[in-house]
Design a protein around this motif. Structure first.
Motif, PDB file in Angstrom:
ATOM      1  N   ASP A 220       0.782  -1.316  -0.088  1.00  0.00           N
ATOM      2  CA  ASP A 220       0.021   0.027   0.101  1.00  0.00           C
ATOM      3  C   ASP A 220       0.850   1.291  -0.050  1.00  0.00           C
ATOM      4  OD1 ASP A 220      -2.628   1.336   0.331  1.00  0.00           O
ATOM      5  OD2 ASP A 220      -1.886   1.950   2.069  1.00  0.00           O
ATOM      6  N   ALA A 221       2.193   1.298   0.513  1.00  0.00           N
ATOM      7  CA  ALA A 221       3.025   2.265   0.700  1.00  0.00           C
ATOM      8  C   ALA A 221       3.500   2.539  -0.614  1.00  0.00           C
ATOM      9  CB  ALA A 221       3.946   2.340   1.733  1.00  0.00           C
ATOM     10  N   SER A 222       3.769   1.491  -1.541  1.00  0.00           N
ATOM     11  CA  SER A 222       4.696   1.673  -2.513  1.00  0.00           C
ATOM     12  C   SER A 222       3.944   2.647  -3.824  1.00  0.00           C
ATOM     13  CB  SER A 222       4.557   0.174  -3.273  1.00  0.00           C
ATOM     14  OG  SER A 222       5.410  -0.892  -2.153  1.00  0.00           O
ATOM     15  N   ALA A 223       4.799   2.714  -4.800  1.00  0.00           N
ATOM     16  CA  ALA A 223       4.539   3.711  -5.714  1.00  0.00           C
ATOM     17  C   ALA A 223       3.417   3.537  -6.595  1.00  0.00           C
ATOM     18  CB  ALA A 223       5.681   4.069  -6.511  1.00  0.00           C
ATOM     19  N   TYR A 224       3.076   2.455  -6.944  1.00  0.00           N
ATOM     20  CA  TYR A 224       1.852   2.267  -7.604  1.00  0.00           C
ATOM     21  C   TYR A 224       0.327   2.466  -6.820  1.00  0.00           C
ATOM     22  CZ  TYR A 224      -1.866  -0.093 -10.452  1.00  0.00           C
ATOM     23  OH  TYR A 224      -3.018  -0.216 -11.291  1.00  0.00           O
ATOM     24  N   TYR A 225       0.544   2.352  -5.796  1.00  0.00           N
ATOM     25  CA  TYR A 225      -0.863   2.286  -4.826  1.00  0.00           C
ATOM     26  C   TYR A 225      -0.636   3.749  -4.427  1.00  0.00           C
ATOM     27  CZ  TYR A 225      -1.355  -2.426  -5.746  1.00  0.00           C
ATOM     28  OH  TYR A 225      -1.652  -3.701  -6.264  1.00  0.00           O
ATOM     29  N   THR A 226       0.400   4.510  -3.970  1.00  0.00           N
ATOM     30  CA  THR A 226       0.635   5.635  -3.519  1.00  0.00           C
ATOM     31  C   THR A 226       1.680   6.370  -4.088  1.00  0.00           C
ATOM     32  OG1 THR A 226       0.174   4.776  -1.075  1.00  0.00           O
ATOM     33  CG2 THR A 226       1.194   6.980  -1.133  1.00  0.00           C
ATOM     34  N   PRO A 227       1.233   7.097  -5.242  1.00  0.00           N
ATOM     35  CA  PRO A 227       2.135   7.804  -6.109  1.00  0.00           C
ATOM     36  C   PRO A 227       3.085   8.805  -5.552  1.00  0.00           C
ATOM     37  CG  PRO A 227       0.139   7.468  -7.555  1.00  0.00           C
ATOM     38  CD  PRO A 227      -0.155   7.075  -5.844  1.00  0.00           C
ATOM     39  N   VAL A 228       2.250   9.387  -4.744  1.00  0.00           N
ATOM     40  CA  VAL A 228       2.973  10.598  -3.854  1.00  0.00           C
ATOM     41  C   VAL A 228       3.461  10.048  -2.319  1.00  0.00           C
ATOM     42  CG1 VAL A 228       2.690  12.838  -2.574  1.00  0.00           C
ATOM     43  CG2 VAL A 228       1.640  12.286  -4.800  1.00  0.00           C
ATOM     44  N   PRO A 229       4.769   9.828  -2.167  1.00  0.00           N
ATOM     45  CA  PRO A 229       5.131   8.970  -1.123  1.00  0.00           C
ATOM     46  C   PRO A 229       4.606   9.517   0.292  1.00  0.00           C
ATOM     47  CG  PRO A 229       7.176   9.607  -2.645  1.00  0.00           C
ATOM     48  CD  PRO A 229       5.991  10.388  -2.923  1.00  0.00           C
ATOM     49  N   SER A 230       4.341   8.623   1.301  1.00  0.00           N
ATOM     50  CA  SER A 230       3.633   8.946   2.398  1.00  0.00           C
ATOM     51  C   SER A 230       4.490   8.453   3.490  1.00  0.00           C
ATOM     52  CB  SER A 230       2.118   8.250   2.364  1.00  0.00           C
ATOM     53  OG  SER A 230       1.634   8.437   3.746  1.00  0.00           O
ATOM     54  N   VAL A 231       5.032   9.197   4.309  1.00  0.00           N
ATOM     55  CA  VAL A 231       5.663   8.854   5.340  1.00  0.00           C
ATOM     56  C   VAL A 231       4.931   7.822   6.256  1.00  0.00           C
ATOM     57  CG1 VAL A 231       6.654   9.578   7.521  1.00  0.00           C
ATOM     58  CG2 VAL A 231       7.372  10.911   5.407  1.00  0.00           C
TER      59      VAL A 231
END
Length: 542
Positions: A220-231
């Motif tokens: 879920d944290a990875s680029a495909y699912y969260t294109p804008v990085p989330s700390v």
């Protein structure tokens, strides 16, 4: 769907139930209502739902991940590589689980509807059964989510004649939240143990739920699912992995690496699918090399072989997927002795030409067997006990490890890297490398180079374990990876059949590189779109 799938006759699901229930009355004399008045029968119903748990012996997810090639049935590899993935294409059940999944979800919904009205049951046993069924529900939805994207969340039992026209898909986030809520229930509210043991090994536990949570939060944290990085998301993934690391209930296997995959309940295993002679697999026979008694239908690719380093930590070639590969001069690699000085994990994966195996020798040169089976130049030895025996109908009981501690360590390394703690990430990456006898990644390796090292380690640590297909998608590099041709190493014997060798080596293309963005997901079965009256939206591109 206009009509819900008919309820499978309840006792047909008791296949594979525990032998603890031998005193159950004859099944042909029991009504459905009687099941819910007998605690043992309800437990048997719960046991039966474990039949939905997948392994990659029969489903071959590694074909879709370009880790393996089958000369008889390229299957998913061919469909993905030739752009023939359509709404009605035949795909492995590991991905295309739609009908099976919703059948089992209906059984789980029946359980939760009925269990509330039972009387005289042991409350502790009921809570354990609720924990198991909640976990299995999460397990099913996570396969659906990463195969199809958002899917309908069905949490009630529909009547057999109920009209389901108009059913729609829930969003990715809604399904993901549902899975997380179920896993949190198992971890925080169920009375399942942290770790199962004895005859219960292989059943759901809190740690199995924690391992699934670790894997899914990382995705879920990875680029495909969260294109804008989330700390926040990377921190959640880090915390989930750390919870298992900090428990100290697991450790890296320190014995013969290959034997870890044959050993139930080993120190590294968090969850395994176990088999008995009644629920056996024929995978070892069909994967094993023909010259030592097997069939040879599961062949690791030359691409995968080239991904394994030499013992000095250098890759053998400078590029992957080339028909004229250029040797890395720093590696010390000799293409005519490609099996010398390789990462120890390479030997746990590849049956190479001339390898002594059991009481015989693996040969992969063209013409050594009449079928010319070795297209890649290799056969698989992972999950195979070289002692045999070899027969298509032999009941092999090889366990399949679904979650293991090495994954948790690399999950933590990746999350820590993305949070900016490169030293920590490097330490945990090196734990895995040291176990394999590979040199540490130097402190001078930083930034994107370190990220690539972490990703590379997952590739060589987990082949045939169902991670690569999902990893290249969550990292949003599937296009880059899939445009690399699948190649094999064709070996020609310059000697005689009785006295083989020396050999000539040639690299051949088995499947061309290809990518279409629609291949991030697979199509919902067309029949289901029709049954919904068109309200069930198809995935883009199909």
């Amino acid at each position: 769907m206009k009509k819900i799938l008919s309820l499978l006759f309840i006792f047909s699901l008791f296949v594979g139930c525990e032998k603890d229930f031998l005193e159950v009355p004859p099944l042909d004399r029991i009504s459905e209502n009687a099941v819910w008045t007998d605690q043992n029968l309800v437990q048997a119903f719960v046991n039966a739902q474990y039949n939905v748990v997948q392994d990659h012996f029969g489903n071959n997810l590694h074909y879709y991940a370009d880790e393996a090639y089958s000369p008889y049935n390229p299957g998913g590899s061919w469909h993905f590589r030739q752009n023939t993935l359509t709404q009605d294409v035949s795909l492995s059940g590991e991905l295309n689980l739609w009908n099976t999944a919703y059948s089992y979800l209906r059984n789980i919904n029946i359980f939760f509807e009925k269990i509330e009205n039972t009387q005289g049951f042991d409350e502790s046993v009921v809570l354990s059964m609720k924990g198991e069924m909640t976990f299995l529900r999460a397990y099913i939805y996570q396969i659906l989510l990463y195969s199809y994207g958002g899917v309908p969340i069905i949490d009630k039992v529909f009547k057999l004649d109920e009209d389901l026209t108009g059913i729609t898909r829930n969003s990715y986030q809604e399904v993901f939240n549902k899975i997380m809520a179920d896993l949190d229930f198992v971890i925080e509210e169920s009375n399942l143990p942290d770790k199962q043991s004895g005859s219960n090994w292989g059943r759901a536990s809190k740690d199995v739920a924690r391992a699934m949570k670790s894997r899914l939060l990382l995705r879920d944290a990875s680029a495909y699912y969260t294109p804008v990085p989330s700390v926040a998301k990377w921190q959640a993934a880090s915390d989930a992995a750390w919870e298992l690391i900090d428990s100290k209930r697991y450790s890296l296997w320190t014995g013969d690496y290959a034997k870890m995959f044959l050993t139930a309940g080993n120190s590294e295993a968090i969850w395994q699918k176990l088999r008995t002679t009644a629920s056996s697999t024929n995978y070892p026979y069909f994967a094993n090399a023909p010259t030592v008694g097997g069939f040879g239908n599961h062949q690791p690719t030359e691409n995968l072989s080239q991904a394994y380093e030499m013992t000095n930590g250098e890759l053998p070639y400078l590029t992957e997927g080339s028909l004229t590969p250029v040797i890395n001069p720093a590696s010390g690699f000799d293409s005519t002795q490609y099996w010398v000085n390789r990462d120890a994990r390479w030997y746990a994966m590849f049956g190479y030409n001339g390898r002594i195996w059991g009481s015989g020798t693996i040969y992969t040169w063209k013409g050594v067997v009449s079928q010319d089976l070795s297209y890649t130049g290799y056969y698989t030895v992972k999950y195979i006990d070289q002692a045999g025996p070899w027969a298509s109908n032999y009941p092999y009981t090889t366990p399949y490890t679904i979650y293991r501690y090495a994954e948790i360590l690399l999950n933590y390394a990746e999350a820590q890297f993305e949070l900016g703690f490169e030293d920590v990430a490097r330490d945990y990456l090196n734990m895995i490398r040291r176990r394999a006898g590979q040199p540490d990644i130097s402190a001078s390796v930083t930034g994107s180079e370190l990220r690539n090292k972490i990703r590379h380690e997952r590739r060589v640590e987990f082949p045939y374990e169902g991670l690569r297909y999902y990893d290249i998608r969550r990292w949003d590099i599937a296009e880059e990876v899939s445009k690399i041709p699948i190649i094999g190493m064709q070996i020609t014997n310059l000697g005689t059949k009785a006295s083989p060798g020396p050999y000539n080596y040639k690299w051949v293309e088995l499947l061309p590189g290809f990518w279409d963005d629609k291949q991030f997901l697979i199509p919902i079965p067309y029949a289901e779109i029709q049954k919904s009256g068109g309200s069930l939206a198809q995935n883009p591109g199909y």
